[in-house]
Design an enzyme around this catalytic site. Structure first.
Site, PDB file in Angstrom:
ATOM      1  N   HIS A   8       7.577  15.177 -40.296  1.00  0.00           N
ATOM      2  CA  HIS A   8       7.441  16.559 -39.842  1.00  0.00           C
ATOM      3  C   HIS A   8       6.148  16.694 -39.063  1.00  0.00           C
ATOM      4  CE1 HIS A   8       7.364  20.920 -39.835  1.00  0.00           C
ATOM      5  NE2 HIS A   8       8.641  20.857 -40.124  1.00  0.00           N
ATOM      6  N   ASP A  23      15.660  19.180 -43.810  1.00  0.00           N
ATOM      7  CA  ASP A  23      16.987  18.826 -43.303  1.00  0.00           C
ATOM      8  C   ASP A  23      17.641  17.712 -44.103  1.00  0.00           C
ATOM      9  OD1 ASP A  23      17.276  20.631 -41.163  1.00  0.00           O
ATOM     10  OD2 ASP A  23      15.763  19.522 -40.071  1.00  0.00           O
TER      11      ASP A  23
HETATM   12  N1  ACO Z   1      11.414   7.481 -38.735  1.00  0.00           N
HETATM   13  C1  ACO Z   1      10.589   6.474 -38.338  1.00  0.00           C
HETATM   14  N2  ACO Z   1       9.381   6.654 -37.790  1.00  0.00           N
HETATM   15  C2  ACO Z   1       8.980   7.920 -37.619  1.00  0.00           C
HETATM   16  C3  ACO Z   1       9.762   9.023 -38.013  1.00  0.00           C
HETATM   17  C4  ACO Z   1      11.018   8.772 -38.602  1.00  0.00           C
HETATM   18  N3  ACO Z   1      11.808   9.760 -38.971  1.00  0.00           N
HETATM   19  N4  ACO Z   1       9.113  10.168 -37.731  1.00  0.00           N
HETATM   20  C5  ACO Z   1       7.948   9.800 -37.177  1.00  0.00           C
HETATM   21  N5  ACO Z   1       7.849   8.438 -37.105  1.00  0.00           N
HETATM   22  C6  ACO Z   1       6.705   7.667 -36.627  1.00  0.00           C
HETATM   23  C7  ACO Z   1       6.610   7.690 -35.110  1.00  0.00           C
HETATM   24  O1  ACO Z   1       7.283   6.577 -34.527  1.00  0.00           O
HETATM   25  C8  ACO Z   1       5.128   7.657 -34.888  1.00  0.00           C
HETATM   26  O2  ACO Z   1       4.675   6.344 -35.018  1.00  0.00           O
HETATM   27  P1  ACO Z   1       3.343   5.856 -34.224  1.00  0.00           P
HETATM   28  O3  ACO Z   1       2.208   6.650 -34.776  1.00  0.00           O
HETATM   29  O4  ACO Z   1       3.269   4.393 -34.546  1.00  0.00           O
HETATM   30  O5  ACO Z   1       3.607   6.128 -32.781  1.00  0.00           O
HETATM   31  C9  ACO Z   1       4.556   8.449 -36.066  1.00  0.00           C
HETATM   32  O6  ACO Z   1       5.531   8.337 -37.111  1.00  0.00           O
HETATM   33  C10 ACO Z   1       4.326   9.928 -35.755  1.00  0.00           C
HETATM   34  O7  ACO Z   1       5.532  10.435 -35.221  1.00  0.00           O
HETATM   35  P2  ACO Z   1       5.592  11.528 -34.064  1.00  0.00           P
HETATM   36  O8  ACO Z   1       6.920  11.475 -33.414  1.00  0.00           O
HETATM   37  O9  ACO Z   1       4.379  11.373 -33.181  1.00  0.00           O
HETATM   38  O10 ACO Z   1       5.427  12.824 -34.915  1.00  0.00           O
HETATM   39  P3  ACO Z   1       5.833  14.248 -34.445  1.00  0.00           P
HETATM   40  O11 ACO Z   1       5.003  15.169 -35.225  1.00  0.00           O
HETATM   41  O12 ACO Z   1       5.780  14.357 -32.955  1.00  0.00           O
HETATM   42  O13 ACO Z   1       7.389  14.354 -34.820  1.00  0.00           O
HETATM   43  C11 ACO Z   1       9.372  14.727 -36.010  1.00  0.00           C
HETATM   44  C12 ACO Z   1       7.861  14.976 -35.930  1.00  0.00           C
HETATM   45  C13 ACO Z   1      10.015  15.071 -34.643  1.00  0.00           C
HETATM   46  C14 ACO Z   1       9.985  15.622 -37.062  1.00  0.00           C
HETATM   47  C15 ACO Z   1       9.601  13.236 -36.334  1.00  0.00           C
HETATM   48  O14 ACO Z   1       9.035  12.933 -37.584  1.00  0.00           O
HETATM   49  C16 ACO Z   1      11.092  12.852 -36.323  1.00  0.00           C
HETATM   50  O15 ACO Z   1      11.617  12.513 -35.249  1.00  0.00           O
HETATM   51  N6  ACO Z   1      11.794  12.926 -37.503  1.00  0.00           N
HETATM   52  C17 ACO Z   1      13.211  12.672 -37.568  1.00  0.00           C
HETATM   53  C18 ACO Z   1      13.995  13.901 -37.112  1.00  0.00           C
HETATM   54  C19 ACO Z   1      13.958  15.021 -38.139  1.00  0.00           C
HETATM   55  O16 ACO Z   1      14.161  14.827 -39.319  1.00  0.00           O
HETATM   56  N7  ACO Z   1      13.699  16.245 -37.631  1.00  0.00           N
HETATM   57  C20 ACO Z   1      13.676  17.457 -38.466  1.00  0.00           C
HETATM   58  C21 ACO Z   1      12.299  18.032 -38.525  1.00  0.00           C
HETATM   59  S1  ACO Z   1      12.251  19.360 -39.678  1.00  0.00           S
HETATM   60  C22 ACO Z   1      12.868  20.697 -38.877  1.00  0.00           C
HETATM   61  O17 ACO Z   1      12.955  20.766 -37.664  1.00  0.00           O
HETATM   62  C23 ACO Z   1      13.285  21.778 -39.686  1.00  0.00           C
END
Ligand code: ACO
Length: 430
Positions: A307, A364
């Site tokens: 998140h 979610d």
């Molecule tokens: N699986 C694997 N790796 C992940 C995941 C995941 N679900 N989420 C984040 N990471 C990693 C990224 O690759 C990144 O790695 P790095 O630092 O080596 O580059 C690091 O964790 C940070 O991730 P970001 O994408 O920069 O974090 P951001 O805050 O932009 O994204 C998000 C948050 C979009 C929710 C992300 O965690 C994700 O894509 N999760 C899966 C989709 C999901 O469940 N979305 C629902 C969110 S809750 C809602 O909307 C109600």
């Protein structure tokens, strides 16, 4: 503490006021930065940018706190109804008994959609995604209320549109589902409350009445309440950005629904189930998928994990996890997909990659599991999120409109393209 922040750039010092929120959140007001210095800030994804001052929802991602108008969501999920929560978000205080009765009655009175709107459903193929249908239908509601789409609606007009939207969104959602399965529409009933009414419109049919179970109503109610607002997320920011041009509420919310649809936002609950089904169909090898999630070249992410704001745990996920357990126990459901979800959660939570990056199951992850258990089809999951988020979108649009200093949203950019270039006639191009 100093009340000014200093920025030194090109040898000059500029001072900017510090804003402290009621919960101690700190921001630097750089509104005059470009005028003063010629610089803008660069903040991809707006992760450090406050776009407004808001009194609706407080969220502390490090401490896993989420409160609507100061009230913890744990209390609301336990004690409030969705309609009370909607009232709280939109009007800023809990309704009195009389206010709640009047508000609830308005929902019953406004729950029917215009008969003409039913023709829209006929135009969609059975495979049409209900989120696309929902956003189009909400946008097209503007066509039925020409008197409510002027740029500066009165307080009474805003009240009316918000009730229309909240009341009708569940009818539109249920009709979209009925259309997709080729069953006749079930009209809203005057004797049923908000959530049971919706469940009945979804699942009753001429050949089979729907048995409304309290445990199911409570689980769906909790999902709606926990999704009702989440301050400046992608879809709410979209509603505010569209609304900042003084676009009407129907248009602004239609945009919010589209923003919510993406798998990184409200589409994640659908993506969670699809991911679990994929793992199951592939032999149930969780480790393979955990390894893939850690390898960026695969572009695979564990859906329902991580998140932008919560870096400890998502407080909504904690509540829904408990609700999921209770629901499965009471309904006696034995779902292999749930077992897979639990194993995945257990393994991911012990994995150093997920621990270091603070990636925990988000709302979610569990809402998808609950929605599946109560029989909501997977492509309707984001629609459930949209129904829940409706009060938050309305509250933010209303708050923005009441700001005497409302400004059209218009971020800037740092241009990285070609410098001056000249047109080359077609015959001279290589
Ligand atoms: N699986 C694997 N790796 C992940 C995941 C995941 N679900 N989420 C984040 N990471 C990693 C990224 O690759 C990144 O790695 P790095 O630092 O080596 O580059 C690091 O964790 C940070 O991730 P970001 O994408 O920069 O974090 P951001 O805050 O932009 O994204 C998000 C948050 C979009 C929710 C992300 O965690 C994700 O894509 N999760 C899966 C989709 C999901 O469940 N979305 C629902 C969110 S809750 C809602 O909307 C109600």
């Amino acid at each position: 503490m100093t009340d000014k922040a200093k920025l030194i750039v090109d040898g000059k010092t500029y001072e900017y006021p510090i804003i402290i929120g009621t919960e101690g959140e700190k921001g630097i007001d750089i509104s005059s930065l470009r005028k003063d210095s010629g610089y803008i800030t660069f903040d991809s994804g707006y992760a450090n940018t406050g776009s407004c001052l808001s009194s609706i929802t407080f969220l502390d991602g490090e401490k896993s706190i989420l409160r609507y108008r100061g009230i913890p969501i744990e209390e609301l999920a336990e004690k409030a109804s969705f309609i009370e929560t909607a009232y709280l978000l939109i009007y800023g205080h809990l309704p009195t008994k009389a206010e709640l009765e009047k508000y609830s009655k308005a929902f019953t009175d406004q729950s029917m959609i215009h008969e003409g709107m039913k023709n829209f459903f006929d135009g969609y193929p059975l495979s049409g995604h209900p989120m696309g249908i929902l956003s189009a239908m909400i946008g097209s509601m503007a066509g039925y209320y020409p008197e409510l789409i002027k740029p500066n609606p009165s307080k009474e007009e805003i009240d009316l549109i918000s009730v229309e939207l909240l009341a009708k969104v569940r009818t539109i959602a249920a009709f979209a589902y009925k259309k997709s399965i080729g069953e006749p529409y079930v009209y809203p009933r005057h004797d049923l409350k908000y959530v049971p009414n919706f469940l009945n419109m979804m699942f009753a049919s001429p050949s089979k009445p729907y048995e409304i179970k309290e445990v199911v109503v409570n689980a769906l109610m909790a999902i709606f309440i926990l999704h009702a607002d989440h301050e400046q997320n992608c879809s709410t920011s979209s509603v505010r950005l569209v609304g900042s041009s003084l676009a009407n509420l129907f248009a602004s919310i239609s945009a919010g629904i589209n923003a919510l649809w993406g798998p990184l936002h409200g589409g994640a609950n659908q993506a969670v189930i699809e991911m679990l089904q994929k793992i199951q169909a592939d032999g149930g090898d969780i480790h393979k998928y955990i390894t893939m999630a850690k390898d960026k070249s695969t572009k695979f992410r564990l859906m329902g994990f991580g998140h932008r704001i919560y870096k400890n745990h998502d407080p909504r996920a904690k509540i829904l996890k408990a609700r999921a357990d209770a629901l499965f126990k009471e309904l006696g459901i034995n779902d292999p997909l749930l077992d897979l979800a639990k194993q995945l959660e257990e393994i991911a939570l012990k994995d150093s990659y997920f621990i270091e990056k603070k990636l925990y199951p988000n709302v979610d992850f569990y809402s998808g599991i609950i929605l599946r258990a109560i029989g909501i089809p997977v492509n309707m999951f984001p629609v459930m999120f949209a129904i829940g988020r409706m009060p938050g979108w309305i509250a933010h649009w209303k708050e923005m409109l009441s700001d005497p200093n409302i400004k059209i949203g218009r971020p800037r950019q740092i241009y990285m393209g070609n410098t001056l270039n000249h047109f080359v006639p077609l015959e001279k191009r290589e």
